[in-house]
Design a protein around this motif. Structure first.
Motif, PDB file in Angstrom:
ATOM      1  N   THR A 448       0.908  -1.346   0.091  1.00  0.00           N
ATOM      2  CA  THR A 448      -0.139  -0.024   0.217  1.00  0.00           C
ATOM      3  C   THR A 448       0.909   1.166   0.036  1.00  0.00           C
ATOM      4  O   THR A 448       0.567   2.199  -0.780  1.00  0.00           O
ATOM      5  CB  THR A 448      -1.112  -0.011   1.263  1.00  0.00           C
ATOM      6  N   ALA A 451       2.553   1.646  -3.344  1.00  0.00           N
ATOM      7  CA  ALA A 451       1.447   2.215  -4.355  1.00  0.00           C
ATOM      8  C   ALA A 451       1.022   3.551  -4.152  1.00  0.00           C
ATOM      9  O   ALA A 451       0.877   4.369  -5.143  1.00  0.00           O
ATOM     10  CB  ALA A 451       0.130   1.403  -4.450  1.00  0.00           C
ATOM     11  N   PHE A 452       1.018   3.975  -3.045  1.00  0.00           N
ATOM     12  CA  PHE A 452       0.749   5.427  -2.674  1.00  0.00           C
ATOM     13  C   PHE A 452       1.691   6.321  -2.942  1.00  0.00           C
ATOM     14  O   PHE A 452       1.647   7.515  -3.757  1.00  0.00           O
ATOM     15  CB  PHE A 452       0.584   5.878  -1.058  1.00  0.00           C
ATOM     16  N   ASP A 454       3.928   5.768  -5.563  1.00  0.00           N
ATOM     17  CA  ASP A 454       3.933   5.669  -7.004  1.00  0.00           C
ATOM     18  C   ASP A 454       3.011   6.421  -7.585  1.00  0.00           C
ATOM     19  O   ASP A 454       2.935   6.978  -8.791  1.00  0.00           O
ATOM     20  CB  ASP A 454       3.777   4.198  -7.574  1.00  0.00           C
ATOM     21  N   ALA A 455       1.616   6.724  -6.762  1.00  0.00           N
ATOM     22  CA  ALA A 455       0.609   7.588  -7.320  1.00  0.00           C
ATOM     23  C   ALA A 455       0.910   8.940  -6.917  1.00  0.00           C
ATOM     24  O   ALA A 455      -0.233  10.098  -7.018  1.00  0.00           O
ATOM     25  CB  ALA A 455      -0.739   7.015  -6.805  1.00  0.00           C
ATOM     26  N   SER A 458      -1.737  10.761  -4.307  1.00  0.00           N
ATOM     27  CA  SER A 458      -2.815  10.910  -4.917  1.00  0.00           C
ATOM     28  C   SER A 458      -3.851   9.786  -4.245  1.00  0.00           C
ATOM     29  O   SER A 458      -3.648   8.745  -4.549  1.00  0.00           O
ATOM     30  CB  SER A 458      -3.179  10.845  -6.522  1.00  0.00           C
ATOM     31  N   TRP A 459      -4.536  10.284  -3.164  1.00  0.00           N
ATOM     32  CA  TRP A 459      -5.573   9.193  -2.489  1.00  0.00           C
ATOM     33  C   TRP A 459      -6.337   8.635  -3.705  1.00  0.00           C
ATOM     34  O   TRP A 459      -6.456   7.267  -3.451  1.00  0.00           O
ATOM     35  CB  TRP A 459      -6.226   9.857  -1.144  1.00  0.00           C
ATOM     36  N   ARG A 461      -6.345   8.037  -6.821  1.00  0.00           N
ATOM     37  CA  ARG A 461      -5.669   7.339  -7.792  1.00  0.00           C
ATOM     38  C   ARG A 461      -5.251   6.061  -7.133  1.00  0.00           C
ATOM     39  O   ARG A 461      -5.148   4.995  -7.778  1.00  0.00           O
ATOM     40  CB  ARG A 461      -4.506   8.186  -8.511  1.00  0.00           C
ATOM     41  N   CYS A 462      -4.533   6.253  -6.005  1.00  0.00           N
ATOM     42  CA  CYS A 462      -4.099   4.853  -5.226  1.00  0.00           C
ATOM     43  C   CYS A 462      -5.128   4.037  -4.808  1.00  0.00           C
ATOM     44  O   CYS A 462      -5.028   2.691  -4.953  1.00  0.00           O
ATOM     45  CB  CYS A 462      -3.113   5.466  -4.343  1.00  0.00           C
ATOM     46  N   GLN A 465      -6.140   2.100  -7.984  1.00  0.00           N
ATOM     47  CA  GLN A 465      -5.354   1.077  -8.412  1.00  0.00           C
ATOM     48  C   GLN A 465      -5.124  -0.269  -7.638  1.00  0.00           C
ATOM     49  O   GLN A 465      -5.139  -1.125  -8.104  1.00  0.00           O
ATOM     50  CB  GLN A 465      -3.709   1.869  -8.410  1.00  0.00           C
ATOM     51  N   LEU A 473      -7.727   2.927   2.447  1.00  0.00           N
ATOM     52  CA  LEU A 473      -6.655   3.433   2.261  1.00  0.00           C
ATOM     53  C   LEU A 473      -5.816   4.333   3.398  1.00  0.00           C
ATOM     54  O   LEU A 473      -4.695   4.170   3.791  1.00  0.00           O
ATOM     55  CB  LEU A 473      -6.326   4.129   0.984  1.00  0.00           C
TER      56      LEU A 473
END
Length: 504
Positions: A448, A451-452, A454-455, A458-459, A461-462, A465, A473
């Motif tokens: 998690t 991914a956060f 990498d985004a 952005s809450w 978009r993450c 994904q 999240l």
């Protein structure tokens, strides 16, 4: 001969009724005796017309005798009895003996002749007394590997291909066997270990791989002889002749290695002169090696986890040097790596390392490449780039890890310069605690967090994904902050997390 080769002959009219693991076929025996066990040696293809069958017990006695003798398979004809008895099927299944049915139109005489011809054909031809002289004469004439395999094939009927250390075909060939099949057989043989290695081909048939000993201690074989068929089926003396071919190939490698040893000494002097800033003297050494007038790029390669250690890297680079004209010799450098100078546009180095992945095991190969350069000053920069890129590559994941000069502007270069124990401590303080929590609770905090970041924070978009609700999240990332003592609301702490995640 393998049973599947026999079944692949359509003119024999054979069809499997009961299948089991069958030994190799080493002869043919025809019988209608109720109990033929005393006349069998093992490995026979037994042919019977089934006229001995009168009751179910007869089938068990007959099949038990065959199984006890270790025959390869039973071929049962039905011309005299009409149909194949069910009791015979059951007995073969019970004793795990392969049972084949044969069409009535196929005579046992024709079947016997075909099998014996396959066993005693070209691949069973014994080598003549003059084979040794022919092999030595071929080597003395300078015909090289092509000449050796040609002499061997003419004398024995066994086709051969000579492979490089990485499984690349370099001489000879086996009819109807592609380079891809040779590479697969080579890789499978390395994974299995032990030579000579017999490998089955996807399209049918077999190859036997013999190793060519390296002239350098503690290195894997310098090449392989891939011969058609299974060496256990060859006539007496053929395997010994194959080993002699390997010995002569190794002798040829010894001469090549001696030349490389001399070149490596001059290259070492040139690299040391470059490091000392003596560019004019370095260029003179490079010109003496025929390397001073063209654009060259530096490669750093190291291997760990292999029983051959760093010498596996040297084997890969020497394979590249054999394939690509204009390369230098490979020399050992710092970080347990080997250095090779290659012409601009050289590729396939990572692929060559991948071919030897079975020898790397759970270790890794790290490859760093520098930019192509002309002139001593630029070449020094390329060597420096390759060295630093190699350190960046070592931080990656996978069996073969690569990095180029374009990655030297990344934060990974700074991380690579940090001592290993400091990197491990830094990662453990931020990511290790999350990994332990994930293991204990079956959660996905590390995934998690990654991914956060990498985004780009952005809450929405993450969450999309990860296919979770935004509230889920937020809950996970609050837990990350609680466990690590870092806040994802600040850029400084986000950078800390990014750096820690990049350390493998």
């Amino acid at each position: 001969m393998q049973l599947d080769r026999l079944l692949a002959m359509p003119r024999l009219g054979l069809s499997p009724v009961v299948t089991a693991d069958a030994p190799r076929i080493r002869g043919v025996y025809t019988t209608d005796l109720p109990d033929p066990g005393r006349y069998l040696d093992g490995g026979e293809l037994v042919l019977t017309s089934t006229t001995w069958y009168h009751e179910p017990r007869d089938a068990d006695v007959f099949v038990a005798a065959l199984s006890g003798a270790g025959v390869a398979a039973l071929v049962a004809g039905t011309a005299g009895v009409g149909v194949l008895p069910d009791a015979l099927r059951d007995a073969c299944a019970r004793h795990r003996l392969t049972l084949l049915a044969v069409e009535d139109e196929v005579s046992f005489a024709a079947l016997t002749e075909t099998v014996l011809a396959a066993l005693d054909g070209a691949e069973r031809r014994a080598p003549s007394a003059g084979l040794h002289r022919g092999l030595v004469a071929s080597m003395a004439s300078g015909a090289g590997a092509e000449g050796l395999v040609d002499v061997f094939a003419r004398a024995t009927g066994v086709w051969c291909a000579v492979l490089s250390a990485t499984g690349r075909p370099i001489a000879g060939g086996v009819p109807e066997v592609t380079g891809q099949q040779l590479a697969r057989a080579h890789r499978d043989a390395l994974a299995a270990g032990g030579f000579p290695a017999v490998r089955a081909l996807s399209g049918g048939g077999e190859l036997t791989l013999f190793p060519v000993q390296s002239p350098v201690a503690h290195r894997p074989p310098a090449g392989y002889l891939a011969a058609s068929g299974d060496h256990r089926d060859w006539a007496p003396g053929v395997s010994d002749a194959a080993w002699e071919v390997c010995a002569l190939l190794a002798l040829d490698k010894t001469a090549v290695q001696e030349r490389r040893r001399i070149e490596a000494r001059f290259l070492r002097e040139a690299v040391d002169l470059l490091a000392a800033g003596q560019e004019t003297a370095a260029e003179a050494r490079l010109r003496g090696l025929g390397l001073g007038d063209s654009a060259l790029g530096a490669l750093y390669l190291s291997t760990t986890g292999s029983p051959y250690g760093a010498e596996l890297a040297a084997t890969v680079l020497e394979d590249v040097a054999d394939r690509v004209p204009g390369c230098s010799a490979a020399i050992p450098v710092d970080d347990g790596a080997y250095l090779l100078l290659v012409p601009e546009g050289t590729d396939g180095v990572a692929e060559a390392a991948e071919r030897l992945a079975p020898l790397i095991g759970h270790g890794r190969a790290a490859l760093g490449t520098g930019s192509p350069a002309t002139g001593a000053a630029a070449l020094r920069r390329s060597v420096d780039e390759a060295r630093h890129a190699h350190r960046v590559a070592a931080l990656g994941t996978g069996t073969v890890r690569t990095a180029g000069s374009d990655e030297l502007s990344s934060h990974l270069l700074l991380i690579a310069a940090v001592p290993d124990d400091v990197r491990r401590l830094y990662r453990d303080r931020l990511i290790g605690v999350l990994e332990r929590y994930d293991t204990e609770h079956g959660s996905e905090l590390v995934a998690t967090l990654s991914a956060f970041l990498d985004a780009s924070g952005s809450w929405q978009r993450c969450a999309e994904q990860l296919h979770v609700h935004v509230n889920t999240l937020r809950y996970r990332l609050r837990r990350v902050e609680q466990l690590t003592g870092h806040s994802l609301a600040t850029l400084r702490d986000r950078v800390d997390f990014c750096l820690a995640l990049s350390i493998g």
